[in-house]
Design an enzyme around this catalytic site. Structure first.
Site, PDB file in Angstrom:
ATOM      1  N   GLU A 112      -0.419  -9.483  -0.221  1.00 34.26           N
ATOM      2  CA  GLU A 112      -1.904  -9.887  -0.104  1.00 34.26           C
ATOM      3  C   GLU A 112      -2.751  -9.945  -1.028  1.00 34.26           C
ATOM      4  OE1 GLU A 112      -1.374  -6.205   3.123  1.00 34.26           O
ATOM      5  OE2 GLU A 112      -2.956  -7.492   4.169  1.00 34.26           O
ATOM      6  N   GLY A 169       0.851  -5.205   1.159  1.00 38.24           N
ATOM      7  CA  GLY A 169      -0.444  -5.062   0.234  1.00 38.24           C
ATOM      8  C   GLY A 169      -0.109  -5.870  -1.218  1.00 38.24           C
ATOM      9  N   ALA A 192       1.061  -1.005  -0.007  1.00 35.63           N
ATOM     10  CA  ALA A 192      -0.108  -0.060   0.138  1.00 35.63           C
ATOM     11  C   ALA A 192       0.974   1.239   0.096  1.00 35.63           C
ATOM     12  CB  ALA A 192      -0.797   0.017   1.264  1.00 35.63           C
TER      13      ALA A 192
END
Ligand code: CAA
Length: 260
Positions: A114, A111, A66
């Protein structure tokens, strides 16, 4: 333009989605997540596309997490909203009616790991690095990592990765069962396309239901999952694809599935 942040290359029956912010190692900010969300909606409705490939622009990163600059300015409420939005977009990857294969071509951190974990399975290039380094920033994985990682690796390995924030090589990720295959970067897209085409040849309704059964069944008791499997199996018996698949076998020819 926001839509350039995520590119869609369609060559039916495959579509390749490319996170395209290479100067920031394809880090996910709100605009990238929104663009990805919109593209996923369009792919879900696109009957010409049977398998989706997810990758990052450039040779260095899949997604380096992110966006830290954006997150550094967030209030608690904004942080919660950002985490929830990321989770919902990644759930859309998981719930897409067609398989999504992650072609991890470099750093897949935070992220990025993920996002790859929300796909159906992962192939990676040998320069790829996986990890969830959020704790080194004073946060923790917020796009589903604390939940998906233990489901895939077991609690011990997941906690080791989450609590240390360490990076692991693609080879190590392969050895612990996080990814399915590792190969030289020059071979990655060919290998992913090859397995995607193999899937695309199969009955699309059967593939879609089977994907969903594995995901939903994983989190419920075995007996309930098996019951759901039987009911779905019955539903599949009502499809033209089932008739065609079996007829083709008996007539010793290749099936022509229509997704009906
Ligand atoms: N967010 C914002 N920008 C990022 C970024 C990120 N996650 N990762 C890299 N960048 C930017 C860098 O700031 C740099 O920008 P400038 O050129 O403008 O300075 C550019 O991308 C290139 O990065 P580096 O110069 O750092 O490249 P490097 O080769 O030296 O290092 C790296 C590569 C090890 C991946 C390093 O960039 C890095 O550690 N990135 C952050 C990884 C990370 O911590 N990810 C988790 C984010 S938190 C998260 O994901 C939370 C969540 O679950 C919701």
């Amino acid at each position: 333009m926001a839509e350039d942040l995520v590119l869609l290359e369609k060559k039916a029956p495959l579509a390749t989605v490319i996170i395209n912010r290479p100067k920031a190692l394809n880090a996910l900010n709100s605009k990238v997540l929104t663009a990805l969300d919109n593209i996923l909606d369009s792919l879900n409705e696109d009957n010409e596309v049977r398998v989706v490939i997810l990758t990052g622009a450039g040779e260095k990163a899949f997604v380096a997490g992110a966006d830290i600059a954006e997150m550094s300015q967030m209030s608690p409420l904004e942080g919660a909203g950002f985490s929830r939005f990321g989770q919902l977009v990644f759930k859309k990857v998981q719930d897409l009616k067609k398989p999504v294969i992650a072609a991890v071509n470099g750093f897949a951190l935070g992220g990025g790991s993920e996002l790859a974990l929300a796909s159906d399975f992962i192939y990676a290039s040998d320069n790829a690095k996986f990890g969830v380094p959020e704790v080194t920033l004073g946060i923790f994985p917020g796009f589903g990592g604390t939940q998906r990682l233990p489901r895939l690796l077991g609690k011990g390995l997941a906690k080791e990765m989450i609590l240390t924030g360490k990076m692991i090589s693609a080879q190590e990720a392969y050895e612990i069962g996080m990814i399915n295959r590792v190969m030289p970067q020059s071979d990655l897209m060919e290998a992913v396309k090859k397995v995607a085409l193999q899937i695309a040849k199969n009955g699309p309704i059967a593939v879609s239901i089977a994907k969903n059964l594995v995901d939903v069944g994983y989190d419920i008791p075995l007996d309930d999952g098996c019951l759901m499997e039987s009911r779905s199996f019955g539903m599949c018996c009502a499809t033209e694809d089932k008739k065609e698949g079996m007829k083709a076998f008996l007539e010793k020819r290749k099936p022509e599935f229509t997704g009906k």
